[in-house]
Design a protein around this motif. Structure first.
Motif, short mmCIF file in Angstrom:
data_model
loop_
_atom_site.label_atom_id
_atom_site.label_comp_id
_atom_site.label_asym_id
_atom_site.label_seq_id
_atom_site.Cartn_x
_atom_site.Cartn_y
_atom_site.Cartn_z
N SER A 125 43.51 45.03 33.10
CA SER A 125 43.26 45.30 31.86
C SER A 125 42.07 44.83 31.01
O SER A 125 41.12 45.33 30.40
CB SER A 125 44.36 44.77 30.88
OG SER A 125 44.37 45.01 29.58
N VAL A 126 41.62 43.54 31.40
CA VAL A 126 40.39 42.78 31.03
C VAL A 126 39.22 43.50 31.45
O VAL A 126 38.25 43.98 31.08
CB VAL A 126 40.07 41.28 31.57
CG1 VAL A 126 38.93 40.85 31.29
CG2 VAL A 126 41.21 40.51 30.67
N PHE A 127 39.05 43.87 32.78
CA PHE A 127 37.91 44.64 33.23
C PHE A 127 38.33 46.15 32.97
O PHE A 127 36.80 46.68 32.71
CB PHE A 127 38.04 44.68 34.88
CG PHE A 127 37.17 43.45 35.52
CD1 PHE A 127 35.93 43.66 35.96
CD2 PHE A 127 37.78 42.38 35.46
CE1 PHE A 127 35.13 42.75 36.38
CE2 PHE A 127 36.91 41.05 35.99
CZ PHE A 127 35.69 41.26 36.62
N MET A 128 39.12 46.64 32.46
CA MET A 128 39.09 47.86 31.82
C MET A 128 38.38 48.05 30.56
O MET A 128 37.56 49.03 30.11
CB MET A 128 40.49 48.52 31.78
CG MET A 128 40.71 49.85 31.14
SD MET A 128 42.42 50.48 31.05
CE MET A 128 42.82 49.31 29.55
N HIS A 129 38.79 47.19 29.87
CA HIS A 129 37.99 46.76 28.51
C HIS A 129 36.61 46.46 28.48
O HIS A 129 35.82 46.98 27.52
CB HIS A 129 38.92 46.00 27.55
CG HIS A 129 40.31 46.42 27.19
ND1 HIS A 129 40.87 47.48 26.93
CD2 HIS A 129 41.57 45.68 27.30
CE1 HIS A 129 41.99 47.60 26.53
NE2 HIS A 129 42.51 46.63 26.95
N ALA A 130 36.50 45.77 29.59
CA ALA A 130 34.97 45.23 29.71
C ALA A 130 34.06 46.41 29.80
O ALA A 130 32.90 46.51 29.37
CB ALA A 130 34.77 44.47 30.89
N ARG A 131 34.39 47.90 30.10
CA ARG A 131 33.65 48.75 30.12
C ARG A 131 32.97 49.29 28.95
O ARG A 131 31.98 49.96 28.99
CB ARG A 131 34.15 50.25 30.94
CG ARG A 131 34.77 49.57 32.36
CD ARG A 131 35.71 51.22 32.86
NE ARG A 131 36.77 51.20 32.00
CZ ARG A 131 37.59 52.56 32.00
NH1 ARG A 131 37.20 53.40 33.13
NH2 ARG A 131 38.50 52.53 31.31
N LYS A 132 33.87 49.08 27.87
CA LYS A 132 33.45 49.42 26.44
C LYS A 132 32.25 48.27 25.95
O LYS A 132 31.75 48.81 25.14
CB LYS A 132 34.72 49.57 25.68
CG LYS A 132 34.56 49.89 24.24
CD LYS A 132 34.43 51.60 24.26
CE LYS A 132 34.17 52.08 22.65
NZ LYS A 132 33.67 53.51 22.91
#
Length: 851
Positions: free
Chosen positions: A837-844
């Motif tokens: 989840s952390v890396f998914m939000h990091a894209r933003k």
């Protein structure tokens, strides 16, 4: 006769009967000297003890006529805790003269540290079994430094739950580090010392009351020319793994080679000595061990000279260094010397297990042919001419590393290109392009994998120093500025290209790497790449329903100051070596956020609290020690400094959300039920709902909901299966979680929500008294919190490289960049999907350059 063991730790011996082949009755075991009898049946377990540490125990069995038979104890290959040389091994009784055969037991020690005692002198003198005597000075532990300068002391490994101090006995007696095991990975610089200085280290033990304050001495092992390893035993089990530290010459990393000549000029027929040695980016000598090899070649040999090494004559030599110092060669000036000829002597350093560190071409320039102008520009790579007034003029103390600036193509011609850039946290893919019209190569770059490059290309990356000390020049960063791998972000291998990620950045340092593209064994092009600071961490083109269109670039702190959260994430990301967008994403996951801002957050962790207070918890006694432990009777919220905003500590912390620090006592279940929405996550579908961090209640809720999911009674106020399951779980919680809620100690604080107990393990409040210990709430101050976040993050990353003893490679991690970091996040949150989840939000929050 008989098999005896010496207990390395006090405790109970667990005995399991695994081989029952006995034709006669066996009354039991004999524990000497008390002759305690036990007799476990096949498949059953019996216990012997408790036995004090260092008890000597004899094992035998007796037949009905009281005849003893002694067995043979078999030890595993690797000694470990428990019975001396035995953790869980077999004890055989197999006497060929009787009917007693194939009678086997498994033995295991269940340690009890309360039974500790200092080992007997007779055992300490038995170095084969004890490993040495930590109470006596080991002469090999007193080392003599080979080189003048400073030395690095590195806290390498040890038992994480210990709290010992490191003492420097020689050359001056002083304590150099307290609570050493809380500083794994840290480095202390000692010195400067002169060559020949003696160094002696010791450990002040705080492992148990029986050895409190004892000064214990290490075992020492020399790893290289100027590198040693010290292993300490801090207690009484003599395993020598309670603390491991390394001491090494503080010369940085070998960066390039330098050539010295004595004399600097030679006459016809004379010989000059050449010394090649490795130095760091500051020119400091780097001692190398025998795995390094030097290669030197004399190219233009016709008519004016040859090389010699150890009495041999040749044009090229590849040899190991002399005692780690470097390598001496000779150049003989002989033969016919034409005017204005060239003496070019390229040399490099080859390692068995590492790539080439650097290549340098050295030569003496003719007057008026300076290759470096006053601004240190235009470094050339052609041969350097030598003024031949005598038979040969050698370069003396002058070296120039061969540098090819990366090039681009313009109108079919190659033109010099400025140094390239990569943002901290940015990913770029590099490949080799070929231009048929000019027959030239150039390195291309893209934000995604490229399939148009030349095939069969290999890439290498090396840390590159900034040339010379120009006015205003920033010093070089101490680490490789980028991470590299030969795969994409999903872990899929990519051919003939390389992925780089900007990894380190600091406002006072310069991080530059040299990227080389090799084809057919030859370097085709090189590029210099500098890591730069992003302007912001937000990509408006990426859709993330949770982040939305908010950029979350600011936060309010406990002093009501406005923080730039991008700058905070960039500063710490560049220091840790983690992408700053990941740091910001963790803040997004952990902090309370409202109106496009983050706030310092407080969160009580009831399930952790219950775990810490349970009698079976290993460190329960430390957890329950004052200060800040809330008792049913006594000071309202525990001894020590009061909560900010109360009578004894009147200045409150501002902006603490979603709730302020609790000011009254409660039971664990009371706090959890009153704030149920913070500890219960409603899933979709509903039967995937959970109580994060509590598998027991989660399972109970799901079972109840599944059983009653179709239950609905509108005439009783619309009670649903969801309500029934929730009510049942709350009732169980009220019956089970009845300890006093430690709302100060079992709580996480700040933008990254570090747990107070975690901060303690990392050195927070170390050595402080009740009256001087900082209150847990101070962790809501980012100035206090973020250094512990740094240490915790590095420690968890190092654990992913246990096969390298925690050493983090510069690139090509086995599981790749993303997956390795995701795995390292497990200690942050019990949710198995947390890291993903952390890396998914990091894209933003991807780094951007707005200029």
């Amino acid at each position: 006769m008989g098999s005896s063991v010496l207990l390395r730790q006090g405790g109970v011996i667990k005995i399991t009967c695994i081989e029952p082949s006995l034709e006669s009755e066996v009354p039991g075991w004999v524990l000497n000297p008390n002759e305690v009898m036990i007799n476990p049946a096949y498949g059953k377990i019996a216990y012997l003890g408790p036995c004090s540490q260092w008890s000597e125990i004899f094992f035998c069995i007796k037949t009905p006529n009281d005849t003893p038979y002694y067995g043979q104890l078999f030890y595993p290959v690797v000694p470990s805790v428990g019975i001396l040389g035995l953790q869980g091994g077999p004890l055989y009784f197999n006497d060929e003269q009787t009917t007693l055969r194939q009678f086997t037991f498994d033995l295991e020690i269940i340690p009890d540290s309360s039974l500790a005692q200092i080992p007997p002198q007779s055992f300490l003198e038995d170095t084969i079994h004890s490993g040495g005597n930590p109470y006596d000075v080991n002469p090999e532990g007193i080392i003599t430094l080979s080189f003048e300068g400073t030395y690095r002391l590195i806290i390498a490994d040890g038992a994480a739950n210990e709290h010992d101090d490191i003492r420097l006995i020689l050359p001056n007696d002083t304590t150099i580090l307290t609570n050493a095991q809380a500083h794994f990975g840290d480095t202390i610089v000692l010195g400067p010392y002169t060559a020949g200085t003696q160094i002696q280290l010791a450990l002040t033990s705080h492992a148990a009351p029986i050895v409190e304050g004892a000064q214990l001495y290490p075992q020492a092992k020399k790893l290289g020319v100027a590198t040693w390893e010290f292993s300490f035993e801090n207690w009484t089990d003599l395993n020598w793994n309670d603390l491991t530290i390394d001491l090494e010459y503080n010369a940085g990393v070998a960066d390039h080679l330098e050539l010295f000549t004595i004399p600097t000029e030679v006459e016809y027929g004379d010989t000059a000595s050449l010394m090649i040695r490795a130095v760091d980016i500051d020119g400091n000598f780097v001692p190398l061990d025998s795995t390094y090899q030097f290669t030197i070649t004399l190219l233009d040999t016709v008519g004016y000279g040859y090389l010699m090494c150890d009495g041999w004559t040749d044009n090229t030599f590849t040899v190991q260094g002399d005692s780690g110092v470097g390598k001496w060669f000779q150049y003989a000036a002989t033969g016919k010397i034409p005017e204005d000829t060239v003496v070019e002597i390229p040399f490099n350093l080859i390692t068995i297990n590492q790539p080439v560190i650097g290549e340098t071409k050295a030569g003496r320039q003719n007057v008026g042919e300076e290759n470096i102008d006053n601004n240190y520009n235009n470094v050339k790579s052609e041969k350097y001419k030598v003024n031949k007034q005598h038979a040969g003029n050698l370069p003396g103390y002058r070296t120039i590393q061969t540098i090819n600036q990366p090039d681009t193509i313009q109108n079919g011609n190659i033109i010099p290109e400025k140094k390239r850039e990569i943002l901290l946290g940015e990913t770029k893919y590099y490949y080799l392009k070929f231009y048929e019209n000019s027959g030239q190569y150039a390195i291309g770059e893209d934000s995604i994998p490229n399939t148009t490059g030349v095939s069969g290309v290999q890439f290498s990356v090396m840390r590159l120093p900034v040339y010379a000390a120009r006015p205003g020049e920033k010093p070089d960063g101490e680490k490789m500025g980028v991470y590299y791998e030969y795969r994409n972000s999903t872990g899929t291998p990519i051919e003939s290209q390389i992925r780089l990620i900007g990894r380190y950045w600091h406002e006072e340092s310069t991080y530059v790497v040299k990227l080389s593209a090799l084809l057919g064994g030859a370097v085709k092009r090189t590029a210099l790449i500098e890591v730069k600071k992003p302007d912001q961490l937000f990509d408006a083109n990426v859709y993330d329903p949770e982040v939305g269109e908010n950029n979350y670039q600011t936060a309010l702190d406990i002093r009501n100051n406005t923080l730039n959260i991008d700058s905070l994430a960039i500063w710490w990301g560049g220091k840790i070596g983690i992408s700053p967008q990941v740091v910001k994403s963790q803040i997004f996951q952990e902090s309370y956020k409202d109106n496009n801002q983050f706030y310092p957050s407080y969160r009580y962790e009831p399930w952790k609290d219950f775990e810490f207070q349970e009698p079976r918890y290993k460190y329960r006694q430390y957890y329950m020690e004052q200060p800040f432990f809330i008792l049913e009777e006594g000071i309202e919220m525990g001894e020590g400094i009061a909560i900010p905003g109360t009578f004894d500590n009147p200045i409150p912390h501002e902006n603490v959300k979603p709730i302020y620090y609790p000011l009254t006592k409660k039971k664990i279940y009371q706090f959890a039920i009153e704030n149920w929405g913070k500890y219960f996550t409603t899933g979709s579908p509903l039967d995937s709902s959970k109580i994060p961090g509590n598998e027991y209640l989660t399972k109970l809720w799901r079972e109840s909901y599944t059983k009653n999911k179709y239950f609905y009674t509108p005439w009783y106020g619309g009670v649903t299966g969801f309500d029934i399951a929730t009510s049942k779980v709350k009732a169980v919680a009220a019956d089970r979680y009845t300890y006093q809620a430690q709302t100060r100690k079992a709580a996480s604080y700040g933008y990254v929500q570090i747990l107070y107990t975690t901060a303690l393990q990392l050195g927070f409040n170390a050595g402080k008294s009740i009256g001087s210990s900082d209150p847990p709430e101070i962790l809501n101050d980012q100035v206090i919190e973020m250094p512990f976040y740094h240490d915790f993050t590095i420690m968890n990353l190092q654990k992913q490289f246990s096969e390298n003893n925690g050493t983090i490679p510069d690139g090509e991690w086995t599981d790749g960049w993303e997956q390795t970091w995701i795995k390292s996040f497990k200690p942050y949150n019990a949710d198995k999907n947390y890291g993903t989840s952390v890396f998914m939000h990091a894209r933003k929050f991807y780094p951007q350059c707005t200029q």
